[in-house]
Write an enzyme that holds these catalytic residues in place. Structure first.
Site, PDB file in Angstrom:
ATOM      1  N   HIS A   1       2.307  -8.629  -5.364  1.00  0.00           N
ATOM      2  CA  HIS A   1       2.709  -7.243  -5.606  1.00  0.00           C
ATOM      3  C   HIS A   1       3.218  -7.147  -7.044  1.00  0.00           C
ATOM      4  CE1 HIS A   1       3.642  -3.223  -4.588  1.00  0.00           C
ATOM      5  NE2 HIS A   1       4.941  -3.360  -4.353  1.00  0.00           N
TER       6      HIS A   1
ATOM      7  N   ASP B   1      11.760   1.636  -0.094  1.00  0.00           N
ATOM      8  CA  ASP B   1      11.173   1.971   1.204  1.00  0.00           C
ATOM      9  C   ASP B   1      11.181   0.804   2.175  1.00  0.00           C
ATOM     10  OD1 ASP B   1       9.305   0.772  -0.509  1.00  0.00           O
ATOM     11  OD2 ASP B   1       7.591   1.744   0.433  1.00  0.00           O
TER      12      ASP B   1
END
Length: 303
Positions: free
Chosen positions: A138, A65
């Protein structure tokens, strides 16, 4: 002046009125992208901006994405007869990832230059931008970016005359050049006052709150931060998937003393970000929900 536009504000998958993640800035004839999710080309067209001046693309990480729009963008730039080099910046593995994506865009009329980030924090000077990449938290290697337009001190004709600096050297000195001539060395500090406040933008997505974000966003004019979830009951989910809630983003903005914060990178399940803004503004009053096409001009302070 720095033009800033959120091209896409969605995470994971595009929605009918929300493209995937991308930010575009324009300064002094040069444009820069951070991330290039699906739909980035359409978003640029909808905004009425141009692909041609894009000289730098920075990637936070390599989830689809955030990078799936790149092959199509490269093809469009190539079909527009671009010949100027394009610089790509991203975490380790950048060249391998981009070359894999280029299977569908193998021949381009311009050079691609790769800059792979190898340290927790690195600074790059490109096209008038001072770009600081800083590692965040992350579930894959991921970086945030701070963009700065630095501003030299004000030129003083009086000081130049007092030191008998020839007029022909004033302009180069004002631009920061050192001049060696007539048996003398003239340096910018001889005619410039202290550095003035520039423009600062910090952008981060796909991360838990980190000290690196707090440090790098300090006193930013604009802080664009992931708000994956607005709902209070999604806090544990945010921790598990290493994303951020609206409230956590607001706390970072408050503690960093930023001028304004825009939320971005929403979960597909989050249809109306505005519904959660009252609790966010109770923490940081300068918070706004990002929307595709949301833009602003950041200007230097008046002298």
């Amino acid at each position: 002046m720095l033009d800033v536009c959120l091209l896409g504000t969605g995470g994971m998958m595009p929605l009918p009125r929300r493209w995937l993640t991308a930010l575009m800035t324009r300064y002094n004839g040069s444009s820069l992208l951070i991330d290039c999710g699906e739909g980035t080309q359409v978003a640029i067209k909808e905004k009425g901006w141009s692909f041609k001046p894009i000289d730098v693309i920075c990637f936070t990480h390599y989830h689809g994405d955030h990078i799936s729009g790149l092959p199509g963008l490269l093809l469009t730039m190539g079909n527009a007869d671009r010949t100027e080099p394009l610089t790509l910046i991203g975490p380790k593995g950048l060249e391998r990832v981009v070359n894999a994506l280029r299977v569908i865009a193998p021949e381009l009329p311009f050079e691609i230059r790769f800059i792979e980030i190898t340290k927790p924090e690195e600074i790059f000077e490109l096209n008038g931008y001072r770009i600081t990449a800083f590692k965040v938290n992350h579930n894959v290697l991921c970086y945030g970016y701070t963009l700065e337009i630095l501003r030299k001190g004000k030129f003083s004709p009086e000081r130049a005359r007092e030191q008998e600096i020839p007029l022909k050297y004033w302009n180069p000195l004002q631009k920061g050049q050192t001049i060696e001539a007539e048996g003398k060395v003239f340096t910018p500090d001889m005619v410039l006052g202290p550095d003035r406040k520039g423009i600062k933008l910090t952008y981060t997505t796909d991360t838990r709150p980190t000290e690196s974000i707090l440090t790098n966003a300090r006193e930013a004019d604009l802080f664009i931060c992931e708000g994956m979830y607005g709902e209070e009951d999604k806090a544990d989910k945010a921790k598990g998937y290493k994303h951020m809630t609206f409230r956590e983003a607001a706390q970072l903005a408050r503690d960093a003393g930023v001028g304004e914060m825009w939320l971005t990178h929403y979960s597909p399940s989050l249809i109306r970000p505005d519904d959660y803004m009252d609790s966010v503004r109770a923490i940081f009053s300068g918070a706004y929900p990002g929307k595709d096409g949301k833009s602003v001009e950041l200007n230097f302070e008046e002298d």
